[in-house]
Design a protein around this motif. Sequence first.
Motif, PDB file in Angstrom:
ATOM      1  N   ARG A 364       9.480  27.729 -26.986  1.00 54.83           N
ATOM      2  CA  ARG A 364      10.564  27.021 -26.299  1.00 54.83           C
ATOM      3  C   ARG A 364      11.068  27.829 -25.106  1.00 54.83           C
ATOM      4  NH1 ARG A 364      12.035  25.434 -31.606  1.00 54.83           N
ATOM      5  NH2 ARG A 364      13.478  27.195 -31.773  1.00 54.83           N
ATOM      6  N   ALA A 365      11.203  29.142 -25.310  1.00 53.41           N
ATOM      7  CA  ALA A 365      11.671  29.991 -24.212  1.00 53.41           C
ATOM      8  C   ALA A 365      10.681  29.985 -23.053  1.00 53.41           C
ATOM      9  CB  ALA A 365      11.885  31.421 -24.725  1.00 53.41           C
ATOM     10  N   ALA A 366       9.388  30.016 -23.371  1.00 52.06           N
ATOM     11  CA  ALA A 366       8.357  29.993 -22.327  1.00 52.06           C
ATOM     12  C   ALA A 366       8.423  28.702 -21.520  1.00 52.06           C
ATOM     13  CB  ALA A 366       6.977  30.151 -22.952  1.00 52.06           C
ATOM     14  N   ASP A 419       3.782  39.290 -24.124  1.00 48.84           N
ATOM     15  CA  ASP A 419       5.027  39.977 -23.790  1.00 48.84           C
ATOM     16  C   ASP A 419       6.080  39.844 -24.878  1.00 48.84           C
ATOM     17  OD1 ASP A 419       4.002  40.807 -21.366  1.00 48.84           O
ATOM     18  OD2 ASP A 419       4.915  39.173 -20.214  1.00 48.84           O
ATOM     19  N   HIS A 420       6.012  38.772 -25.684  1.00 51.00           N
ATOM     20  CA  HIS A 420       7.100  38.483 -26.621  1.00 51.00           C
ATOM     21  C   HIS A 420       6.676  38.443 -28.088  1.00 51.00           C
ATOM     22  CE1 HIS A 420       8.559  36.999 -22.704  1.00 51.00           C
ATOM     23  NE2 HIS A 420       9.753  37.305 -23.149  1.00 51.00           N
ATOM     24  N   LEU A 421       5.408  38.665 -28.370  1.00 42.36           N
ATOM     25  CA  LEU A 421       4.918  38.705 -29.743  1.00 42.36           C
ATOM     26  C   LEU A 421       4.154  40.008 -29.952  1.00 42.36           C
ATOM     27  CD1 LEU A 421       3.595  35.011 -30.068  1.00 42.36           C
ATOM     28  CD2 LEU A 421       5.687  35.948 -31.091  1.00 42.36           C
ATOM     29  N   PRO A 422       3.888  40.385 -31.192  1.00 42.62           N
ATOM     30  CA  PRO A 422       3.223  41.685 -31.428  1.00 42.62           C
ATOM     31  C   PRO A 422       1.719  41.660 -31.176  1.00 42.62           C
ATOM     32  CG  PRO A 422       3.661  40.605 -33.526  1.00 42.62           C
ATOM     33  CD  PRO A 422       4.293  39.746 -32.465  1.00 42.62           C
ATOM     34  N   PHE A 423       1.289  40.969 -30.110  1.00 41.98           N
ATOM     35  CA  PHE A 423      -0.133  40.869 -29.778  1.00 41.98           C
ATOM     36  C   PHE A 423      -0.380  41.349 -28.343  1.00 41.98           C
ATOM     37  CE2 PHE A 423       0.662  36.749 -32.265  1.00 41.98           C
ATOM     38  CZ  PHE A 423       0.507  37.368 -33.494  1.00 41.98           C
ATOM     39  N   GLY A 424       0.350  42.370 -27.922  1.00 39.08           N
ATOM     40  CA  GLY A 424       0.355  42.742 -26.517  1.00 39.08           C
ATOM     41  C   GLY A 424      -0.970  43.178 -25.946  1.00 39.08           C
ATOM     42  N   GLU A 425      -1.862  43.749 -26.757  1.00 35.34           N
ATOM     43  CA  GLU A 425      -3.092  44.337 -26.222  1.00 35.34           C
ATOM     44  C   GLU A 425      -4.357  43.810 -26.908  1.00 35.34           C
ATOM     45  OE1 GLU A 425      -1.755  48.767 -24.850  1.00 35.34           O
ATOM     46  OE2 GLU A 425      -1.714  48.382 -27.010  1.00 35.34           O
ATOM     47  N   VAL A 426      -4.255  42.645 -27.544  1.00 34.30           N
ATOM     48  CA  VAL A 426      -5.419  42.097 -28.245  1.00 34.30           C
ATOM     49  C   VAL A 426      -5.653  40.651 -27.793  1.00 34.30           C
ATOM     50  CG1 VAL A 426      -5.100  43.578 -30.261  1.00 34.30           C
ATOM     51  CG2 VAL A 426      -4.038  41.305 -30.220  1.00 34.30           C
ATOM     52  N   PRO A 427      -6.873  40.154 -27.961  1.00 36.58           N
ATOM     53  CA  PRO A 427      -7.136  38.759 -27.597  1.00 36.58           C
ATOM     54  C   PRO A 427      -6.398  37.797 -28.516  1.00 36.58           C
ATOM     55  CG  PRO A 427      -9.051  39.717 -28.680  1.00 36.58           C
ATOM     56  CD  PRO A 427      -8.088  40.837 -28.448  1.00 36.58           C
ATOM     57  N   ILE A 428      -6.013  36.653 -27.960  1.00 33.08           N
ATOM     58  CA  ILE A 428      -5.336  35.596 -28.710  1.00 33.08           C
ATOM     59  C   ILE A 428      -6.116  34.304 -28.491  1.00 33.08           C
ATOM     60  CG2 ILE A 428      -3.186  34.291 -29.022  1.00 33.08           C
ATOM     61  CD1 ILE A 428      -1.743  36.636 -27.629  1.00 33.08           C
ATOM     62  N   LYS A 429      -6.335  33.559 -29.552  1.00 32.46           N
ATOM     63  CA  LYS A 429      -6.944  32.238 -29.430  1.00 32.46           C
ATOM     64  C   LYS A 429      -5.845  31.180 -29.433  1.00 32.46           C
ATOM     65  CE  LYS A 429     -11.630  32.477 -31.351  1.00 32.46           C
ATOM     66  NZ  LYS A 429     -12.518  31.934 -32.422  1.00 32.46           N
TER      67      LYS A 429
END
Length: 450
Positions: A364-366, A419-429
Motif C-alpha cells: 500500500r505504501a509503495a 528497501d522495506h523488507l528483509p530481502f535487500g540483497e537477494v532475488p525476489i520472484k
Amino acid sequence: MPVPQVAIVGRPNVGKSSLFNWLARRRLAIVDDFEGVTRDRMTTLIETDDRYFELVDTGGMGVEDADDLTADVKRQIELAIASADVIVLVVDVQTGIMPLDTEVVERLRGVERPVILVANKTDQDHQEIHAEEFRTLGRGMLIPVSTMQNRGRDDLLEAIVDRLPPEDETIRPESSMKLTIVGRRNVGKSTFVNTLAESDRMIVSEVAGTTRDSVDVNFEIDGQTFTAIDTPGLRKRKSVRTDLEWYSSHRAARSVRRADVVLMFFDATEKTSKVDKQLVGYVIEHHKPVIFVVNKWDLYAGQVPTEKWVRYLRHQFTTLSYAPIAFITGQSGKNVKTLLNHATMLHKQAQSRVTTGELNRVVRAAMDVHPPALYQNRRPKIFYATQVSTEPPTIVLMCTDPNAFTHDYQRYLLGWFRDHLPFGEVPIKLYFQKRTRAEETKQEGRSKSR
C-alpha cells in the motif's frame, strides 16, 4: 522452501503448450501445429488445494530447430527436467505411440522424480481405451485428458498435488549452507577453496557430491559448517571444442542450481568477459543469491579505489544491482571470513518470511508513493499480497489485471520491497495474478472471520 516445479515434457505436437495454457486458465504459451514453436521455458504459478507450484512449459524433445537452435532448446529442456519436482509427460492419443515417445521415456528412465503420463486429445469417452496402450511405456500414472473438451483437468491437478514434496521437506539446517564458487579460468577459485581448507579452526573433509563428477569440500569456521562447491573455469562457447569442455560448462550450471549462495569470482587485474556474463546468466536464471567477489585484490589495491570497481561491475551487470561486492585476496585469506559472514547473511535473507499484514502495508505504501499508470483508462489495483515461499522469496500479488503492470512498475516494486523488507540483497520472484470470483469469495470469508 522454494516453490515446487512441475515440468511438462514430450515430443513435438502432443499439446504441451495447450496443456500449459489449460492448467493456467490463461493463454500464455503460443499454440501452433508447426514444430518447434516453444523454445525457451515458460513458467507460471498455479494454486490449487492451497498449494502453489510453478508449471514449466518446454520445447518438443527430439525436434530439429529450423534456426539451428536445437542445442539451446535441448539445454532448456534438460534444465527444466533437472529442476522439476514432478514431471508431466504428455502423449497424443490420436496418433498413438510414436518412436519419439519411446525416446522421451528413455531419457526419463534415470530421473528419480514422480512422472505423470498424460494422454492428451482424449476428446471422447470411447477414446480412453486407446489411451491404455500408453501404459506399455511403463512410466508414470496414466491420466486421459482433453484440453479442447476440458476433460480431466481436476484429476490431473489432484495427481500433481499428491506428488509434490511435503511443504517442509526441503528445509535444510543452517549448518549445511552450500557455497558454489564460479568464474572463468585462472580467477583463483581453487586457491580460495584451498585457503578455506587450510585456515585455522577448520575441520575439512572431501566427500562425493550429489553428482558423480563433483567433489564437495566441507569445512567449519567458528562452529558453522559450510560446503564449498568448486567448479571448472569456463571458456567462451566458441572455444568449447571437446566433450570434456562442454561437460565442464554443464557441470558449472548444475552446481549453480545446488547452491544456497553463489560466489561469482572476478580477477582484479582483468576486465569482465562474455564467460562472466554467461555465468551470471545461470545465477539469474535460477534466482540464486550471489556475491561478486573481486579476487587478487592485493595486486590492484592502491592503484584504483574499490569504488571504481564497484561502478564498473554495476555497469556490467545492471540486473544484479542489489548483489553485494567483496574484495579479497584468496591466497592469503584476507577478507575471506568477512565474505563468508556476508554469505551467511544472504542465506538468511533468502529464507526470510514476512507476514501477510506486513507485506500488504508495504504494498500500500509503495502504491501511495508511486501509483501505477492508467491502463485502459482505469487505475490498476492490487487487492492484497502474500508470500508463498522462500529461497527465493516468492510474492503473489492479487490484482485487477496482470497485464496492467508494466515491467518498469514491476522493477519499481522489486526495489521498494528490497528497501522495506528483509530481502535487500537477494532475488525476489513476483507473480501478478488476476483475482477471480472464487478468490473474492475466499477473501470476503477471511475478512468476516476477522
